[in-house]
Design a protein around this motif. Structure first.
Motif, PDB file in Angstrom:
ATOM      1  N   ARG A 107       0.834  -1.204   0.000  1.00 33.95           N
ATOM      2  CA  ARG A 107       0.000   0.000   0.000  1.00 33.95           C
ATOM      3  C   ARG A 107       0.867   1.252   0.000  1.00 33.95           C
ATOM      4  O   ARG A 107       0.623   2.198  -0.744  1.00 33.95           O
ATOM      5  CB  ARG A 107      -0.924   0.007   1.232  1.00 33.95           C
ATOM      6  N   GLU A 108       1.902   1.257   0.855  1.00 34.19           N
ATOM      7  CA  GLU A 108       2.798   2.416   0.944  1.00 34.19           C
ATOM      8  C   GLU A 108       3.552   2.631  -0.374  1.00 34.19           C
ATOM      9  O   GLU A 108       3.707   3.760  -0.825  1.00 34.19           O
ATOM     10  CB  GLU A 108       3.794   2.231   2.096  1.00 34.19           C
ATOM     11  N   ALA A 109       3.980   1.543  -1.002  1.00 32.40           N
ATOM     12  CA  ALA A 109       4.698   1.644  -2.282  1.00 32.40           C
ATOM     13  C   ALA A 109       3.769   2.202  -3.355  1.00 32.40           C
ATOM     14  O   ALA A 109       4.186   3.044  -4.167  1.00 32.40           O
ATOM     15  CB  ALA A 109       5.240   0.278  -2.688  1.00 32.40           C
ATOM     16  N   ALA A 110       2.538   1.754  -3.375  1.00 32.85           N
ATOM     17  CA  ALA A 110       1.551   2.243  -4.359  1.00 32.85           C
ATOM     18  C   ALA A 110       1.259   3.731  -4.142  1.00 32.85           C
ATOM     19  O   ALA A 110       1.142   4.490  -5.099  1.00 32.85           O
ATOM     20  CB  ALA A 110       0.271   1.432  -4.270  1.00 32.85           C
ATOM     21  N   GLU A 111       1.158   4.140  -2.884  1.00 29.59           N
ATOM     22  CA  GLU A 111       0.913   5.558  -2.566  1.00 29.59           C
ATOM     23  C   GLU A 111       2.092   6.417  -2.982  1.00 29.59           C
ATOM     24  O   GLU A 111       1.922   7.511  -3.522  1.00 29.59           O
ATOM     25  CB  GLU A 111       0.614   5.735  -1.081  1.00 29.59           C
ATOM     26  N   ALA A 112       3.312   5.940  -2.739  1.00 32.01           N
ATOM     27  CA  ALA A 112       4.519   6.684  -3.108  1.00 32.01           C
ATOM     28  C   ALA A 112       4.598   6.828  -4.621  1.00 32.01           C
ATOM     29  O   ALA A 112       4.979   7.882  -5.132  1.00 32.01           O
ATOM     30  CB  ALA A 112       5.752   5.984  -2.564  1.00 32.01           C
ATOM     31  N   GLU A 113       4.228   5.770  -5.341  1.00 28.38           N
ATOM     32  CA  GLU A 113       4.259   5.790  -6.799  1.00 28.38           C
ATOM     33  C   GLU A 113       3.213   6.759  -7.344  1.00 28.38           C
ATOM     34  O   GLU A 113       3.447   7.455  -8.319  1.00 28.38           O
ATOM     35  CB  GLU A 113       3.973   4.378  -7.328  1.00 28.38           C
TER      36      GLU A 113
END
Length: 140
Positions: free
Chosen positions: A131-137
């Motif tokens: 989730r955090e990686a998707a938000e950062a992207e």
């Protein structure tokens, strides 16, 4: 869907139990979720059950009548994703008073007790990282 997940993640659970938790004659149980098939979407209950398992190591899903299918679906989603194991299933019938009828009618009731799997914390941490990686992207 994101709003539901966010609402569950921001939910604070106090000593008296959350609004979705509660009980009838048995009183309030901190880890009980009473499921309705009309009030909230399915994944609201899935995410809420995950949150309860994080806090209490187990969750009791409870429903009457037509909402039984929703409870079974929630339990199966959690089991199939490797997050929960079935500990106990109880079925019964309860008398429900209906204003339009003079006598109480009987409704089917189910209670499913689910516990954490050994991989629960690991799977939840991996999902949070995704989730955090998707938000950062999204933000870049």
């Amino acid at each position: 869907m994101e709003e539901v997940t966010e609402a569950v993640n921001n939910l604070s659970i106090s000593g008296g139990g959350a609004a979705a938790a509660g009980g009838g004659a048995e009183g309030h149980k901190k880890n009980r979720i009473q499921v309705s098939n009309t009030k909230k979407p399915l994944f609201f209950y899935v995410n809420l059950a995950k949150r309860y398992m994080q806090l209490h190591n187990e969750v009791e899903l409870s429903a009457l009548g037509m909402a039984i299918a929703t409870v079974v679906t929630v339990a199966e989603i959690l089991k199939n994703n490797g997050l929960a194991v079935e500990k106990k299933i109880m079925t019964s019938t309860v008398d429900v008073k209906d204003e339009t009828r003079s006598r109480p009618m009987q409704k089917a009731k189910i209670e499913i007790l689910l516990g954490k799997t050994e991989k629960f914390d690991e799977l939840m941490a991996a999902a949070a990282e995704e989730r955090e990686a998707a938000e950062a992207e999204e933000q870049s």
